[in-house]
Enzyme design. Sequence first.
Site, PDB file in Angstrom:
ATOM      1  N   GLU A 163      20.720  -2.587 -23.143  1.00 12.96           N
ATOM      2  CA  GLU A 163      21.500  -3.667 -22.556  1.00 12.96           C
ATOM      3  C   GLU A 163      20.744  -4.397 -21.465  1.00 12.96           C
ATOM      4  OE1 GLU A 163      24.846  -1.426 -21.048  1.00 12.96           O
ATOM      5  OE2 GLU A 163      23.915  -1.663 -19.098  1.00 12.96           O
TER       6      GLU A 163
ATOM      7  N   CYS B 243      18.554  -9.026 -15.670  1.00 15.67           N
ATOM      8  CA  CYS B 243      18.218  -7.614 -15.485  1.00 15.67           C
ATOM      9  C   CYS B 243      17.853  -7.035 -16.854  1.00 15.67           C
ATOM     10  CB  CYS B 243      19.433  -6.915 -14.887  1.00 15.67           C
ATOM     11  SG  CYS B 243      19.241  -5.141 -14.761  1.00 15.67           S
TER      12      CYS B 243
ATOM     13  N   CYS C   1      16.844   7.220 -20.791  1.00 16.62           N
ATOM     14  CA  CYS C   1      16.004   7.591 -19.652  1.00 16.62           C
ATOM     15  C   CYS C   1      15.951   9.101 -19.518  1.00 16.62           C
ATOM     16  CB  CYS C   1      16.522   6.961 -18.364  1.00 16.62           C
ATOM     17  SG  CYS C   1      15.363   7.182 -16.996  1.00 16.62           S
TER      18      CYS C   1
ATOM     19  N   CYS D 190      18.952  11.124 -13.587  1.00 15.21           N
ATOM     20  CA  CYS D 190      19.689  11.094 -12.312  1.00 15.21           C
ATOM     21  C   CYS D 190      21.175  11.353 -12.609  1.00 15.21           C
ATOM     22  CB  CYS D 190      19.509   9.744 -11.631  1.00 15.21           C
ATOM     23  SG  CYS D 190      17.782   9.318 -11.376  1.00 15.21           S
TER      24      CYS D 190
ATOM     25  N   CYS E 148      23.903   8.388 -12.955  1.00 15.08           N
ATOM     26  CA  CYS E 148      23.521   7.243 -13.796  1.00 15.08           C
ATOM     27  C   CYS E 148      23.909   7.479 -15.253  1.00 15.08           C
ATOM     28  CB  CYS E 148      22.016   7.033 -13.668  1.00 15.08           C
ATOM     29  SG  CYS E 148      21.386   5.787 -14.799  1.00 15.08           S
TER      30      CYS E 148
ATOM     31  N   CYS F 245      23.387   0.817 -14.689  1.00 15.62           N
ATOM     32  CA  CYS F 245      22.772   0.618 -15.988  1.00 15.62           C
ATOM     33  C   CYS F 245      23.362   1.566 -17.025  1.00 15.62           C
ATOM     34  CB  CYS F 245      21.276   0.837 -15.855  1.00 15.62           C
ATOM     35  SG  CYS F 245      20.880   2.327 -14.928  1.00 15.62           S
TER      36      CYS F 245
HETATM   37  N1  SAH Z   1      14.978   3.669 -13.474  1.00 13.31           N
HETATM   38  C1  SAH Z   1      14.862   2.698 -12.450  1.00 13.31           C
HETATM   39  C2  SAH Z   1      15.511   1.377 -12.798  1.00 13.31           C
HETATM   40  C3  SAH Z   1      16.856   1.432 -13.475  1.00 13.31           C
HETATM   41  S1  SAH Z   1      18.188   2.051 -12.485  1.00 13.31           S
HETATM   42  C4  SAH Z   1      15.403   3.243 -11.135  1.00 13.31           C
HETATM   43  O1  SAH Z   1      16.003   4.305 -11.136  1.00 13.31           O
HETATM   44  O2  SAH Z   1      15.180   2.597 -10.108  1.00 13.31           O
HETATM   45  C5  SAH Z   1      18.479   0.671 -11.394  1.00 13.31           C
HETATM   46  C6  SAH Z   1      19.277   1.015 -10.162  1.00 13.31           C
HETATM   47  O3  SAH Z   1      20.624   1.352 -10.528  1.00 13.31           O
HETATM   48  C7  SAH Z   1      18.722   2.203  -9.384  1.00 13.31           C
HETATM   49  O4  SAH Z   1      18.586   1.867  -8.019  1.00 13.31           O
HETATM   50  C8  SAH Z   1      19.811   3.250  -9.534  1.00 13.31           C
HETATM   51  O5  SAH Z   1      19.836   4.101  -8.417  1.00 13.31           O
HETATM   52  C9  SAH Z   1      21.063   2.399  -9.694  1.00 13.31           C
HETATM   53  N2  SAH Z   1      22.193   3.071 -10.341  1.00 13.31           N
HETATM   54  C10 SAH Z   1      22.170   3.861 -11.421  1.00 13.31           C
HETATM   55  N3  SAH Z   1      23.413   4.309 -11.715  1.00 13.31           N
HETATM   56  C11 SAH Z   1      24.255   3.763 -10.801  1.00 13.31           C
HETATM   57  C12 SAH Z   1      25.665   3.830 -10.568  1.00 13.31           C
HETATM   58  N4  SAH Z   1      26.450   4.554 -11.352  1.00 13.31           N
HETATM   59  N5  SAH Z   1      26.182   3.128  -9.539  1.00 13.31           N
HETATM   60  C13 SAH Z   1      25.378   2.377  -8.744  1.00 13.31           C
HETATM   61  N6  SAH Z   1      24.048   2.276  -8.915  1.00 13.31           N
HETATM   62  C14 SAH Z   1      23.486   2.961  -9.919  1.00 13.31           C
HETATM   63 FE1  SF4 Z   2      16.689   6.669 -15.217  1.00 11.54          FE
HETATM   64 FE2  SF4 Z   2      19.108   5.955 -14.356  1.00 11.54          FE
HETATM   65 FE3  SF4 Z   2      17.579   7.535 -12.848  1.00 11.54          FE
HETATM   66 FE4  SF4 Z   2      16.922   4.932 -13.166  1.00 11.54          FE
HETATM   67  S1  SF4 Z   2      18.743   5.747 -12.149  1.00 11.54           S
HETATM   68  S2  SF4 Z   2      15.552   6.732 -13.304  1.00 11.54           S
HETATM   69  S3  SF4 Z   2      17.594   4.629 -15.305  1.00 11.54           S
HETATM   70  S4  SF4 Z   2      18.401   8.060 -14.874  1.00 11.54           S
END
Ligand code: SAH
Ligand code: SF4
Length: 369
Positions: A93, A110, A117, A121, A124, A334
Site C-alpha cells: 500500500e 508515502c 517487514c 516492531c 506495527c 503502515c
Molecule cells: N520501516 C521503516 C519505515 C516504515 S514505518 C521504519 O520503521 O521507520 C513508518 C513509521 O510508522 C515509523 O516511524 C513507525 O514507527 C510508524 N508506525 C508503525 N506502526 C505505527 C502505528 N501503529 N501507529 C503509529 N505509527 C506507527
Molecule cells: Fe517494519 Fe513496521 Fe518496524 Fe517499520 S515500524 S521496521 S515497517 S515492523
Amino acid sequence: MATNNLYDLPPASLESTLRDVVSPSFRIRQIEEWMYVRGVDSFESMTNLPKELRASLASQFSLAFPEPIERTPPANDGSSKYLFKLEDGSRIESVYMPLHERTSERTSVCLSSQAGCAVGCTFCVTGFFGAGRNLTPSEMVGQFFTIRSEHRVAPDLMNVVFMGMGEPLLNFDNLVIALDILSRTVAPKRMTVSTSGIIPGIDAIAKLAHPPHLAVSINAPDQKRRQEIMPITSKYPLGELIAALKRLDREFTAEYVLLAGYNDSPQDAAALAKLLRGLKAKVNAIPFNADPNLPPWMKRPADGAIDRFVDTLVKNGVRVTVRRSKGREIAAACGQLRGKSEVPQRRVHRAARVEPARVERDPLHRERR
Ligand code: SAH
Ligand code: SF4
C-alpha cells in the site's frame, strides 16, 4: 535480478541497454523523458516515437507498474490510501497526502519498499504480518507515478516519503535505483527514507552523492524499552544507533510513536531530549494508531498527554512536530489497509511473544489474546 522492466535499471544504464534497439540516439533522450519525467507505463504512450519502434520496444521490454486495486475514500484532509497488487499476487500500500494548508506541508506520497517487514516492531501492522519480499525499483517508482498521474499534481510540488510497508534500508540496492529515478522530478531533499535504525544502511545513505533526508524511528528513550517494542534493537543497540547518527552529521527526523502510559511521560520526553543532545535532530511525534491486530494494551495517548510530552521537548530545546491530521496519521500506521483484507498469519506467533514488563501492570493486560 532477471527483469525486462526498464524502470528496474539505474537511469545511467538505460542508454547502453537501448543502444542496439533504438536509433538515432535522440530517441533515447525522448524515451528518458517519457519515463523519468512523465512516468508512463507503456511504450504505446510515447506518441512522438515511430509506431514500429514502440512495437519493437514493447516486444522486448516492459514498463509495467503494480496494479492499483483499491483506494480509500479521501479522509478529512483529502488523504487516501492505495492498495496495489504486484505480479506475484503480493499486496502493498501507499498513501496520497494532499497539500496540508494549516501546516503548509506539501503534497506527499508515502511509498512501500517491501511487501511485508521482517523487523517485527510490536506496534506495527506490517510487522505483525511478518516478512515480505523486497520490492523492485519499478514497483517502488510505479506507486509514485500512478498516484501522481491520478491526482495531476505538478511534479515539482511533491514530497516522497518511504514510510509505507517495509524497511527501506534492508532493500538498499533497489531503493537507490528508485531514488535515482525519482530524483529526476523530485529534489533529493524532498525525499525522505524512514528506517528502524539499520546502522550499515544509515552509513551507506550518507555516502550517496545526493542523499535523501533520513527519518529514524527512535520510539523509546532507552535500550530496554526500545528492545521491547523494536526487536531490531538487540542487533543494532540504541547507543550504536546514536553514534551512527552523530557520524551522519546531517539534519534528520527522529520519529517517536507515542504509546499511552508506556513512552509518553514528561520524564520520557526529557530522556529523549537528552538522548538526542548534540545531534541535528528534529522530533516528529506520532500518536499511536490502534488496530485490531495489535496488542490491546497499546493505546493512543490523550491530547493532554501529547501536549505535555511536546512541551517538555520544547523546554529542553528540541524542535518537534506532531502528526495530528488523520490522513497523515493513517500514513504512519503502515499496513493497515492490507491488514483489513487479509487473514492474519502470525496471530499465534505474536501471542506467544513475551510482553514487555510494563504491560504486566496494565489493567488491560487481561484482555490480551
Ligand atoms: N520501516 C521503516 C519505515 C516504515 S514505518 C521504519 O520503521 O521507520 C513508518 C513509521 O510508522 C515509523 O516511524 C513507525 O514507527 C510508524 N508506525 C508503525 N506502526 C505505527 C502505528 N501503529 N501507529 C503509529 N505509527 C506507527
Ligand atoms: Fe517494519 Fe513496521 Fe518496524 Fe517499520 S515500524 S521496521 S515497517 S515492523
